[in-house]
Design a protein around this motif. Structure first.
Motif, mmCIF file in Angstrom:
data_model
loop_
_atom_site.group_PDB
_atom_site.id
_atom_site.type_symbol
_atom_site.label_atom_id
_atom_site.label_comp_id
_atom_site.label_asym_id
_atom_site.label_seq_id
_atom_site.Cartn_x
_atom_site.Cartn_y
_atom_site.Cartn_z
ATOM 1 N N THR A 63 0.851 -1.187 0.000
ATOM 2 C CA THR A 63 0.000 0.000 0.000
ATOM 3 C C THR A 63 0.886 1.236 0.000
ATOM 4 N N PHE A 64 0.726 2.096 -1.010
ATOM 5 C CA PHE A 64 1.473 3.354 -1.071
ATOM 6 C C PHE A 64 0.835 4.259 -2.111
ATOM 7 N N TYR A 94 9.546 8.959 -7.117
ATOM 8 C CA TYR A 94 9.325 8.028 -6.004
ATOM 9 C C TYR A 94 10.131 6.766 -6.268
ATOM 10 N N GLY A 95 10.962 6.378 -5.325
ATOM 11 C CA GLY A 95 11.835 5.231 -5.511
ATOM 12 C C GLY A 95 11.408 4.008 -4.729
ATOM 13 N N ASP A 122 12.366 12.045 -4.271
ATOM 14 C CA ASP A 122 11.618 12.867 -3.315
ATOM 15 C C ASP A 122 11.191 12.023 -2.119
ATOM 16 N N ARG A 123 10.674 10.844 -2.400
ATOM 17 C CA ARG A 123 10.333 9.875 -1.344
ATOM 18 C C ARG A 123 10.722 8.484 -1.817
ATOM 19 N N ILE A 124 10.898 7.587 -0.859
ATOM 20 C CA ILE A 124 11.253 6.212 -1.185
ATOM 21 C C ILE A 124 10.477 5.241 -0.301
ATOM 22 N N THR A 156 8.461 3.838 4.536
ATOM 23 C CA THR A 156 8.264 4.837 3.485
ATOM 24 C C THR A 156 8.442 6.224 4.069
ATOM 25 N N ASP A 157 9.270 7.027 3.422
ATOM 26 C CA ASP A 157 9.522 8.398 3.887
ATOM 27 C C ASP A 157 10.453 9.069 2.877
ATOM 28 N N THR A 158 10.836 10.296 3.160
ATOM 29 C CA THR A 158 11.913 10.906 2.398
ATOM 30 C C THR A 158 13.210 10.200 2.770
ATOM 31 N N PRO A 159 14.225 10.235 1.922
ATOM 32 C CA PRO A 159 15.505 9.609 2.294
ATOM 33 C C PRO A 159 16.049 10.145 3.621
ATOM 34 N N ASP A 160 15.976 11.462 3.833
ATOM 35 C CA ASP A 160 16.450 12.041 5.092
ATOM 36 C C ASP A 160 15.586 11.582 6.259
#
Length: 311
Positions: free
Chosen positions: A21-22, A30-31, A198-200, A211-215
């Motif tokens: 789910t995403f 999006y990666g 932007d997000r992965i 799931t989140d931003t890389p940072d």
């Protein structure tokens, strides 16, 4: 632009997708980051309407991937993991063929592919099979873009490509997003490529670990992380596994990345290793990378699975 809910797929007894789910926002890169066998290609096949899911639902640009597959294929550009263009056709012939498949022409959408295809034009008469890995990559992306899709699905596009071409490819994706607002869903086994997104989502065994931003993923890392080196790295690995202060230890380049248990410190680790006969050990704190976070999440998942098995 992409909405996936409880998506499932099995091959016999093997669960390739276990309820993914995403959501991917419009104009986002999006990666999907994970190793081979994680379920990335199965996910992309379903989103490109090349395979039916066993359960769940997926939409791309508001279109159901099963019921609206004909219109869906007009709105997406799909680049599979393996080079799948016609190797006996020239660069120019491949691009014109794919434009004709979608009822358009190279001239009509040339502005969209110009920054990429202009690098190929000196070789436009060369057969695609004679191109280098990086040039094949650019041709495949040009063919995926020539009908002006709203969404790009890129399945491991940089696998097997040299580091310079990998960087150039990601820079091209950023320009496409910024100049044309194209939404990009891209998969890769290379953890270092997460920073371009932007997000992965980190994916393993058909499940999303986080799931989140890389940072954001790096900031969520729990525990203290250290890089540990010594003259006898082979013996050090066994010693770290036996140390009561160590939660986990993995090989990263020329050092081991070590997470310590709660209450332990670099000094207690150094004393423990000294007791084991290690005289000169370099231990210093480091910031976690996406790969560190992935390894930690995998370890947590394995621990949870063992506990459930015991129950």
């Amino acid at each position: 632009m992409i909405s996936v809910s409880d998506l499932r797929k099995k091959y016999g007894k093997t669960e390739a997708l276990a309820g993914l789910t995403f959501n991917v926002n419009e104009g986002e890169i999006y990666g999907m980051i994970g190793p081979d066998g994680a379920g990335k290609t199965t996910l992309f096949h379903i989103l490109a309407s090349l395979m039916l899911p066993d359960g769940g639902r997926a939409e791309v640009d508001g279109l159901d991937v099963v019921g609206d597959y004909r219109e869906l294929r007009r709105r997406i550009g799909y680049m599979p993991g393996r080079f799948s263009l016609y190797q006996d056709l020239s660069v120019e012939e491949n691009l014109r063929f794919f434009a004709s498949v979608f009822g358009t022409t190279v001239e009509r959408n040339y502005d969209l592919v110009k920054p990429i295809y202009s690098q190929l034009e000196p070789f436009r008469k060369r057969r695609a099979g004679k191109l280098s890995g990086g040039m094949k990559q650019k041709l495949a992306l040009s063919c995926a873009l020539i009908h002006a899709p709203r969404v790009l699905l890129l399945d491991e596009p940089t696998t097997g490509v040299d580091p310079v071409s990998r960087k150039e490819f990601w820079q091209m994706l950023l320009k496409l997003r910024d100049a044309h607002g194209i939404t990009v869903l891209v998969s890769t086994p290379y953890m270092d490529e997460a920073s371009w997104c932007d997000r992965i989502s980190l994916i393993e065994n058909g499940r999303l670990l986080q799931t989140d931003t890389p940072d954001g993923i790096c900031r969520a890392y729990s525990g203290s992380l250290y890089a540990v080196r010594c003259d006898d790295m082979r013996r050090l690995m066994d010693a770290l596994k036996d140390c009561v202060e160590v939660e986990s230890a993995f090989s990263f380049g020329d050092s081991f990345h070590v997470t310590l248990r709660h209450g332990a410190s670099a000094d207690t680790l150094r004393c423990g290793l000294a007791a084991g006969g290690f005289g000169r050990v370099d231990i210093h704190g480091i910031s976690p990378s996406v790969e560190d976070c992935f390894m930690s999440l995998m370890g947590n998942q394995a621990t949870a699975a063992r506990r459930n098995a015991d129950i």
